[in-house]
Design a protein around this motif. Sequence first.
Motif, PDB file in Angstrom:
ATOM      1  N   HIS A 168       0.898  -1.168   0.000  1.00  0.00           N
ATOM      2  CA  HIS A 168       0.000   0.000   0.000  1.00  0.00           C
ATOM      3  C   HIS A 168       0.929   1.208   0.000  1.00  0.00           C
ATOM      4  N   SER A 169       0.897   1.960   1.097  1.00  0.00           N
ATOM      5  CA  SER A 169       1.871   3.042   1.287  1.00  0.00           C
ATOM      6  C   SER A 169       1.813   3.343   2.774  1.00  0.00           C
ATOM      7  N   PRO A 170       2.858   3.967   3.327  1.00  0.00           N
ATOM      8  CA  PRO A 170       2.795   4.273   4.756  1.00  0.00           C
ATOM      9  C   PRO A 170       1.557   5.118   5.074  1.00  0.00           C
ATOM     10  N   ASP A 171       1.228   6.019   4.149  1.00  0.00           N
ATOM     11  CA  ASP A 171       0.081   6.887   4.386  1.00  0.00           C
ATOM     12  C   ASP A 171      -1.231   6.099   4.409  1.00  0.00           C
ATOM     13  N   TRP A 172      -1.293   5.075   3.547  1.00  0.00           N
ATOM     14  CA  TRP A 172      -2.504   4.231   3.523  1.00  0.00           C
ATOM     15  C   TRP A 172      -2.691   3.570   4.888  1.00  0.00           C
ATOM     16  N   ILE A 173      -1.579   3.046   5.442  1.00  0.00           N
ATOM     17  CA  ILE A 173      -1.660   2.382   6.751  1.00  0.00           C
ATOM     18  C   ILE A 173      -2.071   3.378   7.833  1.00  0.00           C
ATOM     19  N   TYR A 174      -1.494   4.566   7.743  1.00  0.00           N
ATOM     20  CA  TYR A 174      -1.812   5.646   8.693  1.00  0.00           C
ATOM     21  C   TYR A 174      -3.315   5.947   8.661  1.00  0.00           C
ATOM     22  N   ARG A 175      -3.868   6.019   7.458  1.00  0.00           N
ATOM     23  CA  ARG A 175      -5.301   6.330   7.340  1.00  0.00           C
ATOM     24  C   ARG A 175      -6.163   5.125   7.703  1.00  0.00           C
ATOM     25  N   TYR A 176      -5.672   3.923   7.323  1.00  0.00           N
ATOM     26  CA  TYR A 176      -6.417   2.685   7.621  1.00  0.00           C
ATOM     27  C   TYR A 176      -6.617   2.542   9.133  1.00  0.00           C
ATOM     28  N   LEU A 177      -5.537   2.792   9.899  1.00  0.00           N
ATOM     29  CA  LEU A 177      -5.630   2.632  11.350  1.00  0.00           C
ATOM     30  C   LEU A 177      -6.598   3.637  11.972  1.00  0.00           C
ATOM     31  N   GLN A 178      -6.801   4.772  11.267  1.00  0.00           N
ATOM     32  CA  GLN A 178      -7.739   5.771  11.790  1.00  0.00           C
ATOM     33  C   GLN A 178      -9.115   5.664  11.143  1.00  0.00           C
ATOM     34  N   GLY A 179      -9.239   4.706  10.197  1.00  0.00           N
ATOM     35  CA  GLY A 179     -10.457   4.666   9.387  1.00  0.00           C
ATOM     36  C   GLY A 179     -11.574   3.779   9.937  1.00  0.00           C
ATOM     37  N   PHE A 180     -11.396   3.226  11.143  1.00  0.00           N
ATOM     38  CA  PHE A 180     -12.444   2.322  11.661  1.00  0.00           C
ATOM     39  C   PHE A 180     -13.639   3.110  12.177  1.00  0.00           C
ATOM     40  N   TYR A 181     -14.822   2.585  11.890  1.00  0.00           N
ATOM     41  CA  TYR A 181     -16.038   3.184  12.454  1.00  0.00           C
ATOM     42  C   TYR A 181     -17.023   2.071  12.782  1.00  0.00           C
ATOM     43  N   GLN A 182     -17.948   2.394  13.678  1.00  0.00           N
ATOM     44  CA  GLN A 182     -18.864   1.350  14.143  1.00  0.00           C
ATOM     45  C   GLN A 182     -19.894   1.006  13.073  1.00  0.00           C
ATOM     46  N   ASP A 183     -20.110  -0.300  12.904  1.00  0.00           N
ATOM     47  CA  ASP A 183     -21.043  -0.759  11.889  1.00  0.00           C
ATOM     48  C   ASP A 183     -21.584  -2.116  12.349  1.00  0.00           C
ATOM     49  N   LYS A 184     -22.802  -2.087  12.846  1.00  0.00           N
ATOM     50  CA  LYS A 184     -23.371  -3.306  13.464  1.00  0.00           C
ATOM     51  C   LYS A 184     -23.551  -4.444  12.475  1.00  0.00           C
ATOM     52  N   THR A 185     -23.542  -4.138  11.176  1.00  0.00           N
ATOM     53  CA  THR A 185     -23.772  -5.205  10.201  1.00  0.00           C
ATOM     54  C   THR A 185     -22.520  -6.053   9.991  1.00  0.00           C
ATOM     55  N   ARG A 186     -21.378  -5.601  10.490  1.00  0.00           N
ATOM     56  CA  ARG A 186     -20.125  -6.330  10.260  1.00  0.00           C
ATOM     57  C   ARG A 186     -19.848  -7.300  11.408  1.00  0.00           C
ATOM     58  N   PRO A 187     -19.126  -8.398  11.126  1.00  0.00           N
ATOM     59  CA  PRO A 187     -18.908  -9.431  12.148  1.00  0.00           C
ATOM     60  C   PRO A 187     -18.287  -8.910  13.451  1.00  0.00           C
ATOM     61  N   PHE A 188     -17.355  -7.940  13.355  1.00  0.00           N
ATOM     62  CA  PHE A 188     -16.726  -7.446  14.584  1.00  0.00           C
ATOM     63  C   PHE A 188     -17.284  -6.090  15.011  1.00  0.00           C
ATOM     64  N   GLY A 189     -18.403  -5.707  14.403  1.00  0.00           N
ATOM     65  CA  GLY A 189     -19.043  -4.455  14.798  1.00  0.00           C
ATOM     66  C   GLY A 189     -18.358  -3.214  14.268  1.00  0.00           C
ATOM     67  N   VAL A 190     -17.338  -3.386  13.409  1.00  0.00           N
ATOM     68  CA  VAL A 190     -16.656  -2.211  12.834  1.00  0.00           C
ATOM     69  C   VAL A 190     -16.418  -2.402  11.338  1.00  0.00           C
ATOM     70  N   ASN A 191     -16.377  -1.278  10.672  1.00  0.00           N
ATOM     71  CA  ASN A 191     -16.028  -1.276   9.258  1.00  0.00           C
ATOM     72  C   ASN A 191     -14.870  -0.295   9.088  1.00  0.00           C
ATOM     73  N   ASN A 192     -14.339  -0.212   7.872  1.00  0.00           N
ATOM     74  CA  ASN A 192     -13.203   0.681   7.680  1.00  0.00           C
ATOM     75  C   ASN A 192     -13.390   1.511   6.414  1.00  0.00           C
ATOM     76  N   SER A 193     -13.219   2.825   6.563  1.00  0.00           N
ATOM     77  CA  SER A 193     -13.485   3.710   5.422  1.00  0.00           C
ATOM     78  C   SER A 193     -12.401   3.604   4.348  1.00  0.00           C
ATOM     79  N   VAL A 194     -11.200   3.156   4.750  1.00  0.00           N
ATOM     80  CA  VAL A 194     -10.103   3.084   3.784  1.00  0.00           C
ATOM     81  C   VAL A 194     -10.120   1.744   3.051  1.00  0.00           C
ATOM     82  N   SER A 195     -10.546   0.698   3.738  1.00  0.00           N
ATOM     83  CA  SER A 195     -10.626  -0.619   3.119  1.00  0.00           C
ATOM     84  C   SER A 195     -12.003  -1.195   3.484  1.00  0.00           C
ATOM     85  N   PRO A 196     -13.051  -0.796   2.737  1.00  0.00           N
ATOM     86  CA  PRO A 196     -14.417  -1.177   3.116  1.00  0.00           C
ATOM     87  C   PRO A 196     -14.573  -2.685   3.285  1.00  0.00           C
TER      88      PRO A 196
END
Length: 256
Positions: free
Chosen positions: A119-147
Amino acid sequence: MKLIWRQVILALCFLLSVPLALAETAALDKITPDAGDLASLQRGFALYSNYCSGCHQLQYVRYSRVAEDLSIPKSLFAENLLPKYARIGDQITSTMTKSDAKAWFGVVPPDLSLAASHHSPDWIYRYLQGFYQDKTRPFGVNNSVSPDSMMPNVLEHLQGGRQLRCEEAANAFNGKYSISTLLSDSKCGIVDGIKKGQLTDQEFKKVAYDIANFLAYTSDPSRSDRESLGLKVLLFIGLFVLFAYLLKREFWRDLA
Ligand code: HEC
């Protein structure tokens, strides 16, 4: 003759504009990894050991190499940072078996040694900050950078649980748009949720930066060696040119 000079100047301007344009995109990407910032790399490794090593390996890097490059004395490293099952010369592997990982997450968490170049260091930086709550997902979270990423948000207690808010919420989920187009159109943004984290936004950004910086280092461990060698080579060439010039002057003095 004049024409040639003009072309040379134009070519130089073009060559100079390339790094400038690259620097511009780097600025947009927000982070610049710094292989010389040992404190950040040390924190990044400690964070990786605490929060990531259970699932992700770094199989192309050995503990001894990390200790050496990050200037951590081997005895201190062995006492505090080396897992009980490993020896200092081992590759950084995880104890999770592939079949367990498949059963738990549906996918095997990828090796992270090359994640920053994949990816790129910046992608990882954004990925780690990209989690948000989403009850439809198995762990209750989704990610805006890697849906629909299958990674649980292991840093949630630090960052806090966050929510996705969309301007056009009515249209947002009727299948008209996908999450990624909504995010790229800036119609949606991630905002603080109800769960508070232990860190402030700024402190969490630093955590994400240190991890991304450390993973940038693991994807190219010899980079800082290469850069310092490059500098020495350039200095040598500079000195050599100077002596060659002085020698030329000496030879031509009697002839001219
Ligand atoms: C509980 C297990 C677990 C932990 C702990 C964990 N991850 Fe993950 N991670 C996963 C899984 C599973 C995936 C694969 C997601 C997918 O492909 O849908 C993943 C994917 C990733 C990816 C994306 C890789 C790619 O190529 O798409 C990155 C980057 C990543 N993790 C970084 C980290 C970092 C950094 C940490 C530590 C702060 C961490 N992970 C901790 C399970 C974990």
